[in-house]
Write a protein that holds these residues in place. Structure first.
Motif, PDB file in Angstrom:
ATOM      1  N   ASP A 164       0.750  -1.025   0.087  1.00 21.69           N
ATOM      2  CA  ASP A 164      -0.112  -0.147  -0.099  1.00 21.69           C
ATOM      3  C   ASP A 164       0.924   1.394   0.030  1.00 21.69           C
ATOM      4  O   ASP A 164       0.531   2.186  -0.743  1.00 21.69           O
ATOM      5  N   ARG A 167       2.268   1.504  -3.432  1.00 26.58           N
ATOM      6  CA  ARG A 167       1.505   2.005  -4.364  1.00 26.58           C
ATOM      7  C   ARG A 167       1.327   3.476  -4.201  1.00 26.58           C
ATOM      8  O   ARG A 167       1.028   4.449  -5.272  1.00 26.58           O
ATOM      9  N   ASP A 171       1.851   6.566  -6.876  1.00 26.26           N
ATOM     10  CA  ASP A 171       0.694   7.244  -7.495  1.00 26.26           C
ATOM     11  C   ASP A 171       1.173   8.870  -7.157  1.00 26.26           C
ATOM     12  O   ASP A 171       0.838   9.627  -8.118  1.00 26.26           O
ATOM     13  N   LEU A 184       7.540  -1.411  -9.489  1.00 28.09           N
ATOM     14  CA  LEU A 184       5.921  -1.893  -8.893  1.00 28.09           C
ATOM     15  C   LEU A 184       5.441  -3.176  -9.200  1.00 28.09           C
ATOM     16  O   LEU A 184       4.964  -3.874  -8.520  1.00 28.09           O
ATOM     17  N   TYR A 188       4.380  -6.318  -6.716  1.00 32.22           N
ATOM     18  CA  TYR A 188       3.253  -7.121  -6.889  1.00 32.22           C
ATOM     19  C   TYR A 188       3.480  -8.621  -7.352  1.00 32.22           C
ATOM     20  O   TYR A 188       2.857  -9.632  -6.661  1.00 32.22           O
ATOM     21  N   HIS A 196      -2.638  -7.797 -10.129  1.00 36.04           N
ATOM     22  CA  HIS A 196      -2.135  -6.401  -9.947  1.00 36.04           C
ATOM     23  C   HIS A 196      -0.891  -6.034 -10.780  1.00 36.04           C
ATOM     24  O   HIS A 196      -0.785  -4.939 -11.708  1.00 36.04           O
TER      25      HIS A 196
END
Length: 689
Positions: A164, A167, A171, A184, A188, A196
């Motif tokens: 989290d 991410r 972002d 990333l 995942y 993901h």
DNA sequence: GTAGGGTTAG
């Protein structure tokens, strides 16, 4: 360089003069006033950085004892010449906070490399808390937009499993490059969120970022996680086409991931094609292929590749050995497994955790419980898997009391049991008829905050059912907090077959059939229940039902390994080149065992026929063929090991007991449930299985 | 700065 040779030697007097010591020394030497001010802090920082710094810490006595203490200096800042060295000397047990503290105080010049080295260290040592502090510090610095550092932080969160946070950072990053996307995707992929990872790929492409070998390796790993989903499997083949188009498929990293993806989907021909097309191969490509065959239970092929790998002078690793031992365990190729074990010993390899556990498992699964225990005693590290593997060994040999003692010893040693520990323990209790203890351990799971899974319920039904508590087992199913599966009802059905309860057996079989209409197991069991009670028309009805619904029974097979070759036998099969000799051998044995009391139990023949025909059918059950073959071909007096793909039948069990007595042989039969050690007319299971 | 392979139950 400074002219600090003389004081350097005095400071480190009696201690190793490593570069780290010299480095710390520079901090002190360059600012004599700071020595006064920061003495304690620097000593503490030193102790956090390296063992050699710890060594010099006691030497940093009160400043007045130091050669430069009487001098004065107006210098206000400390310049560390070799920041890289300082960071590399960060000790695993240290907090590293003092480096940031020195930055805050202006004692260290801020530099992206310093953050970078600290973050890399945090990532390698999985020091998330420190990493977050460095992240916060970095955001306050003038370098806060440095893309390389931000990618490093993203990687830190990914490696520490904080998806989290990863991410969120991703972002919020105003600028991204291909490494950002790859990092990333990798996070995942490595942390069990393959979907993901795959979802990011089209997004990345649409923004004009082109993947490299790192990206593709991670994407292929993600697609390999979906082995049973045809829709997702097509992602793997699409990625293959993409790799091919970009010329990446022969790259050793991408190619290894690609062949592993095919291997995990069970497509070994495709995996082998990719392997052959690799321009260069390394140990990972070999291991991925070997592991693929091992997972499929093709131990012979895995072993063949292993020896080929050695001939081509690739160095096998603990990854390779784990796969090989696993393959030998699943197919019962103990002799060949022993050869590979000998190779490990000869090459001076240590029996480390992962590999040691598979080796232990191989001996346990092959019926050599003493060898398994010897491996356990020699393990460099033991974890819960090592303990569970031994527990399984006791369970499979029907040694319930020993399993309970082992569990108690495990708790005494401080090893925390997991869900599999309890599963093994419950299985052990079930197979040894330890009803009360099994029920006690089932309740004990809650004390360890382990929620019983469906497999635990299946084992509990098995425990109650085997012990003859059929109605209690049915009640237990009714009170389960989760919906019973076909396996739960199947356990009850098996118990009904054992205790010849037709009424409840029929009820259980119907439930299994409702939940899993393609499984032949329950119908075969139901048919067996009718047949053993002489209800031939009902048995025939079930067989007809199986035929009409297209359900096929798995043919019963037995395997026996003679001189490194595995021989397979199917009931009433005449494919083996020695079949005539084998039949003759069994006929001779049959006469001899009948003389000492063997009476064929024809209730195990499932078709309506007269007594003589039924005896003939019984004679050629696959385990009897395998046994006769082994008696003809195995070295005199050697232990005979037979493996079977279904449970050993009652008549064969009885016959083999007599054979062990007449032929004076130890015979070990491993069926889907457990081991049977036959010796001198009796079996280790005590006729309870 | 970013990548691929291995264990325990049924």
């Amino acid at each position: 360089m400074m002219d600090g040779a003389t004081p350097k030697q005095q400071v480190v007097n009696g201690f190793p003069k490593s570069t780290a010591c010299i480095n710390i020394y520079y901090i002190i030497y360059n600012n004599r006033k700071m020595v006064m001010k920061l003495n304690c802090r620097v000593v503490y920082a030193c102790s956090q950085f390296s063992t050699s710094a710890v060594a010099i810490a006691p030497a940093l006595l009160p400043h007045k004892q130091m050669p430069w203490a009487s001098s004065s200096s107006s210098s206000s800042s400390c310049i560390i010449q070799d920041k890289d060295l300082l960071c590399r000397s960060l000790h695993p047990s240290g907090t590293g906070l003092h480096v940031l503290d020195l930055l805050d105080r202006g004692s260290l010049e801020p530099h992206p490399t310093l953050y970078h080295l600290l973050l890399k260290k945090c990532t390698r040592l999985r020091k998330l808390k420190l990493g977050k502090i460095v992240h916060a510090h970095f955001l306050d610095s003038i370098f806060r937009h440095d893309l390389v550092i931000l990618n490093t932080i993203l990687n830190l969160y990914g490696k520490c499993g904080c998806l989290d946070d990863a991410r969120k950072l991703f972002d919020e990053m105003p600028l991204k490059d291909m490494v950002t996307w790859t990092t990333l995707i990798t996070a995942y992929s490595q942390r069990d969120r393959p979907f993901h990872a795959l979802l990011l790929f089209p997004h990345m492409l649409s923004l004009g970022f082109f993947p490299n070998q790192f990206t593709l390796s991670s994407l292929l790993k993600a697609s390999a996680a979906f082995t049973n989903t045809p829709h997702i499997h097509s992602h793997g083949t699409q990625l293959h086409a993409f790799c091919f188009k970009c010329g990446f498929q022969s790259n050793v990293y991408v190619g290894s991931s690609l062949l592993d993806m095919y291997a995990r989907c069970g497509c070994m021909d495709e995996a082998h094609l990719v392997f052959d097309a690799l321009h260069t191969k390394n140990d990972v490509s070999w291991n991925a292929l070997i592991a693929g065959y091992a997972r499929k239970g093709q131990a012979d092929h895995a072993l063949w590749l292993f020896w080929k790998m050695l001939r081509q002078e690739f160095q096998p690793s603990h990854f390779t050995f784990s796969s090989i031992f696993g393959a030998c365990a699943s197919t019962g190729c103990l002799e060949q497994g022993k050869w590979v074990h000998a190779h490990v010993i000869k090459s001076g390899g240590e029996i480390v955790a992962f590999m040691g556990n598979t080796l232990l498992h191989m001996y346990a699964k092959s019926g050599s419980i003493e060898d398994a225990k010897r491996i356990f005693d020699r393990l460099v590290q033991r974890d819960v898997v090592s303990w569970n593997s031994m527990l399984t060994a006791y369970a499979q040999h029907g040694l319930g009391k020993e399993a309970v003692q082992w569990f108690q010893e495990m708790l005494r040693t401080g090893v925390v049991p997991n869900d599999i520990t309890f599963l093994c323990l419950l299985t052990a209790c079930s197979r040894a008829g330890l009803l009360d203890q099994g029920q006690y351990f089932f309740k004990l799971m809650r004390d360890y905050n382990i929620e019983p899974q469906i497999s635990h319920y299946v084992t509990m039904v098995d425990l109650l059912g085997r012990a003859g508590h059929l109605h209690e087992a049915k009640r237990f199913i009714g009170e389960m907090p989760i919906k019973p599966t076909a396996a739960v009802w199947g356990a009850l059905l098996g118990a009904c077959r054992m205790h010849k309860n037709m009424e409840l057996g029929t009820y259980a079989a119907e439930r299994v059939f409702e939940l899993d209409p393609h499984d032949s197991g329950p119908l075969v069991l139901l048919s067996n229940i009718y047949a053993s009670a002489g209800r031939w028309s009902d048995a025939a009805k079930v067989r007809k039902m199986m035929k009409e619904s297209g359900v096929k029974k798995e043919p019963a097979c037995s395997w026996v390994e003679i001189e490194n070759t595995l021989h397979v036998f199917v009931a009433n099969d005449d494919a083996h080149p020695q079949i005539e000799e084998i039949r003759k051998m069994w006929e001779e044995i049959s006469v001899r065992i009948k003389q000492i009391g063997y009476v064929p139990d024809t209730s195990h023949v499932l078709f309506y026929m007269d007594q003589q025909e039924r005896e003939v059918k019984l004679q050629y059950h696959s385990e009897k063929l395998a046994l006769a073959f082994a008696l003809l071909n195995a070295p005199p007096g050697s232990t005979i090991r037979i493996k079977k793909n279904i449970r050993v039948c009652g008549d064969c069990h009885s016959a083999i007991k007599f054979v062990s007595q007449v032929m004076r042989r130890e015979i070990i039969v491993r069926d889907t449930n457990r081991f049977h050690h036959f010796y001198d007319g009796s079996c280790s299971c005590g006729d309870y299985w």
